[in-house]
Write an enzyme that holds these catalytic residues in place. Structure first.
Site, PDB file in Angstrom:
ATOM      1  N   HIS A 182      37.050  42.982 -25.292  1.00 32.72           N
ATOM      2  CA  HIS A 182      36.756  42.699 -26.698  1.00 32.72           C
ATOM      3  C   HIS A 182      37.889  43.334 -27.499  1.00 32.72           C
ATOM      4  O   HIS A 182      38.046  44.547 -27.504  1.00 32.72           O
ATOM      5  CB  HIS A 182      35.413  43.287 -27.104  1.00 32.72           C
ATOM      6  CG  HIS A 182      34.981  42.899 -28.480  1.00 32.72           C
ATOM      7  ND1 HIS A 182      33.658  42.716 -28.823  1.00 32.72           N
ATOM      8  CD2 HIS A 182      35.684  42.641 -29.610  1.00 32.72           C
ATOM      9  CE1 HIS A 182      33.581  42.369 -30.108  1.00 32.72           C
ATOM     10  NE2 HIS A 182      34.804  42.328 -30.591  1.00 32.72           N
ATOM     11  N   GLY A 241      36.168  37.287 -32.045  1.00 33.83           N
ATOM     12  CA  GLY A 241      36.744  36.497 -33.122  1.00 33.83           C
ATOM     13  C   GLY A 241      37.052  35.056 -32.766  1.00 33.83           C
ATOM     14  O   GLY A 241      37.691  34.350 -33.553  1.00 33.83           O
ATOM     15  N   CYS A 247      29.311  48.123 -25.707  1.00 34.71           N
ATOM     16  CA  CYS A 247      28.302  48.050 -26.759  1.00 34.71           C
ATOM     17  C   CYS A 247      28.333  49.310 -27.614  1.00 34.71           C
ATOM     18  O   CYS A 247      28.223  50.431 -27.099  1.00 34.71           O
ATOM     19  CB  CYS A 247      26.915  47.877 -26.158  1.00 34.71           C
ATOM     20  SG  CYS A 247      25.605  47.778 -27.412  1.00 34.71           S
TER      21      CYS A 247
END
Length: 432
Positions: free
Chosen positions: A227, A269, A154
């Site tokens: 990610h 994505g 994060c």
């Protein structure tokens, strides 16, 4: 009919793994075995260790598809809706800060309790204090989550800045390894890390590999959710961090090559189910989808069971889903005190259920009005659902049109050079 992904990958699974057991309570039975690397995903540790720590038989499909942890979104109510749509998607909680768990030990149900029908479900925690992370894992253990995940991705200023955790933890892989070891020592389920491919200018493939190698060497962590963007901690908002840094899927697929003993889930994505199946065909261990699963739950989650797992879907219409959710929602109202939760909080996950459907705009306008005075989910639905045509409410899912390979075709032809760990590099120097 089995999905193409299911058929291709199930052929590679040893027969004895088709009924593997893991931790906790039994929920969903596996009808014909999993479809991709079930042993690596489900145990994420030595099989003997799994068996020795098993308390009650629990069987699931592997973590081929999961819904990303999202603050203020993947709460108990959304997860209940998601499970009504997909029987087999893995669900993640929104991040719960370790200090919250430790300091609210007399009120833990409010933060950790969930319905058994949500299984398989993963608890994501955040923090940078070893003692509190260990204690949080210990306290959460009795709630029988299926995995505990540490947030190392994060980029929010509140988390990575003032909080000194989230993506900032990638600067200190030794600490993350020790944290994962502490978490694992205080729970009876597998542990995992969710991270970016890099942070700020520390974004080379070798630096990512050093992070994976260090964490997995210092702890029993054998599952990483990647990610495929780096995080920029200064100058970009969390929303911009999900769009501006370029996706580097080639880093993810190179990790599969360089760390074959570790399970990797790809994230970032991916918004269509055909992109999910395309990634799996290219060799991905698993795929995590975030905002698409929240913003368009019907069309995203509704195809998971059949297209990803080759299993039958729930075959519920949206009217039936809402009827089930209404019974759950009205039973939850005021459970933790006046307006905790309230009708608005319970309705929030429903507002994207008719994404792009006829009547959706009118329904949302009526919902805005109804939320000002409705005191039950039943009264809210009675007042608003006439905006949606019956054929939309009562229809079941149609097959999504194919959108192609989703950017994954040929991705394995673009990998960075193979990683050589620091130990291997040192040995080669000594040998020379």
């Amino acid at each position: 009919m089995k999905s193409a992904v299911y058929v291709v990958y199930s052929a590679f699974i040893p027969r004895h793994l088709h009924n593997i057991t893991t931790h906790g309570k039994k929920t969903f039975d596996i009808p014909n075995g999993p479809s991709l690397r079930f042993k690596r995903f489900h145990s994420c540790m030595d099989e003997d260790l799994v068996c020795s720590r098993t308390t009650i038989d629990r069987k699931y499909f592997p973590q081929l598809f999961s819904i990303a942890p999202m603050m203020d979104w993947t709460d108990n109510h959304y997860r209940t809706l998601a499970r009504l749509i997909s029987k087999h998607a893995w669900l993640y909680t929104e991040m719960v800060v370790a200090e919250t768990i430790v300091h609210q030990s007399e009120n833990l149900d409010r933060f950790l309790a969930f319905s058994p029908v949500q299984h398989p479900v993963v608890l994501q925690i955040g923090g940078s204090n070893l003692t509190n992370l260990a204690k949080a894992a210990e306290l959460a253990n009795s709630y029988s989550y299926d995995e505990i995940n540490l947030n190392c991705g994060c980029p929010s200023g509140k988390v990575a800045g003032h909080g000194c955790f989230g993506a900032r933890l990638m600067f200190d892989p030794e600490f993350v390894g020790d944290a994962m070891s502490a978490i694992a020592s205080n729970c009876d389920v597998p542990v995992s890390v969710k991270c970016r491919i890099g942070v700020d200018d520390r974004d080379s493939y070798d630096e990512l590999c050093n992070f994976i190698h260090t964490v997995s060497s210092r702890s029993p962590t054998k599952h990483f959710i990647i990610h495929a963007r780096k995080a920029l901690l200064n100058g970009l908002s969390p929303a911009a961090n999900r769009k501006v840094p370029p996706l580097k899927y080639e880093y993810y697929f190179a990790l599969l090559r360089d760390f074959p003993e570790i399970c990797f889930t790809i994230n970032g994505g991916i918004t269509y189910i055909d992109q999910v199946t395309a990634a799996l065909r290219e060799g991905a261990n698993g795929v995590m989808v975030g905002r698409a699963a929240y913003n368009n739950p019907w069309n995203t989650l509704g195809h998971v069971d059949s297209e990803v797992y080759g299993a039958s879907s729930s075959n519920l219409s949206r009217r039936q889903i809402l009827e089930n959710y209404q019974m759950y929602g009205d039973s939850e109202l005021g459970k933790y005190g006046p307006n905790k939760p309230n009708v608005r909080q319970m309705v929030k996950p429903l507002l994207n259920l008719f994404h792009s459907e006829p009547g959706n705009g009118l329904w949302k306008r009526k919902a805005d009005t109804a939320l000002r005075h409705c005191t039950t989910i039943k009264s809210f639905l009675e007042e608003t659902l006439d905006a949606i045509p019956d054929n939309v409410l009562d229809s079941t899912l149609l097959r999504n049109p194919s959108i192609g390979e989703g950017g994954f075709a040929g991705i394995n032809s673009l990998p960075p050079p193979p990683y050589r760990s620091c130990e291997k590099q040192a040995l080669s120097i000594i040998g020379a």
